[in-house]
Design a protein around this motif. Structure first.
Motif, mmCIF file in Angstrom:
data_model
loop_
_atom_site.group_PDB
_atom_site.id
_atom_site.type_symbol
_atom_site.label_atom_id
_atom_site.label_comp_id
_atom_site.label_asym_id
_atom_site.label_seq_id
_atom_site.Cartn_x
_atom_site.Cartn_y
_atom_site.Cartn_z
ATOM 1 N N ILE A 62 -0.652 -14.407 -5.790
ATOM 2 C CA ILE A 62 -1.023 -12.830 -6.142
ATOM 3 C C ILE A 62 -0.802 -11.924 -4.777
ATOM 4 O O ILE A 62 0.233 -10.788 -4.920
ATOM 5 C CB ILE A 62 -1.895 -12.678 -6.796
ATOM 6 N N LEU A 63 -0.980 -12.245 -3.687
ATOM 7 C CA LEU A 63 -0.893 -11.805 -2.630
ATOM 8 C C LEU A 63 0.135 -12.406 -1.538
ATOM 9 O O LEU A 63 0.280 -10.754 -1.347
ATOM 10 C CB LEU A 63 -2.255 -12.641 -1.517
ATOM 11 N N LEU A 64 1.180 -13.242 -1.494
ATOM 12 C CA LEU A 64 2.361 -13.209 -1.635
ATOM 13 C C LEU A 64 3.171 -12.274 -2.431
ATOM 14 O O LEU A 64 4.270 -11.977 -1.659
ATOM 15 C CB LEU A 64 2.843 -14.657 -1.680
ATOM 16 N N VAL A 65 2.736 -12.653 -3.588
ATOM 17 C CA VAL A 65 3.825 -11.339 -3.995
ATOM 18 C C VAL A 65 3.850 -9.506 -3.301
ATOM 19 O O VAL A 65 4.963 -9.266 -3.550
ATOM 20 C CB VAL A 65 3.260 -11.733 -5.738
ATOM 21 N N LEU A 66 2.613 -9.987 -3.719
ATOM 22 C CA LEU A 66 2.299 -8.460 -2.664
ATOM 23 C C LEU A 66 2.837 -7.914 -1.639
ATOM 24 O O LEU A 66 3.179 -7.059 -1.352
ATOM 25 C CB LEU A 66 0.503 -8.168 -2.980
#
Length: 123
Positions: free
Chosen positions: A53-57
């Motif tokens: 999720i952090l990577l996508v953000l």
């Protein structure tokens, strides 16, 4: 990258479900060592689902092809690391054990690519 957001959210939800299953359904069925292995799989699945999720953000702010590679390695790591621990704990089949470090290596590669992308993107 949208698919990795879905995978991350689904992985986090599944980690909660599997953690509850281990605490309530497997506690009396598995040895302490196998239960601990299962719980380790749950923990790493949650950490790396949140990492996805952090990577996508981050990709929204700092687009990079490398971030997609990092997400792919992180997803593979979840499948290999956590999946092998779940299968080892539930089946007791020892040959799932050697798969776990391959998943761990995928996690390391994923985070290394993430670091590289961050440093490259901050210039």
């Amino acid at each position: 990258m949208k698919i990795y957001l879905v995978i991350g959210a689904f992985g986090a939800m599944l980690a909660v479900i599997l953690g509850a299953f281990a605490a309530h359904g497997l506690k009396s069925q598995l040895s302490d060592n196998l239960l601990a292995a299962f719980q380790t799989g749950v923990q790493y699945q949650m950490y790396h689902s949140l990492g996805l999720i952090l990577l996508v953000l981050v990709a929204q702010v700092m687009p990079s092809a490398q971030l997609a590679w990092s997400a792919a390695f992180m997803t593979t790591g979840i499948l290999l690391f956590s999946g092998s621990l779940y299968l080892l704990a539930i089946t007791g089949i020892k040959w799932f054990g050697p798969i776990t470090p391959i998943g761990g290596l995928c996690f390391i590669i994923a985070w290394a690519i993430f670091i590289f992308s961050a440093v490259k993107g901050l210039k």
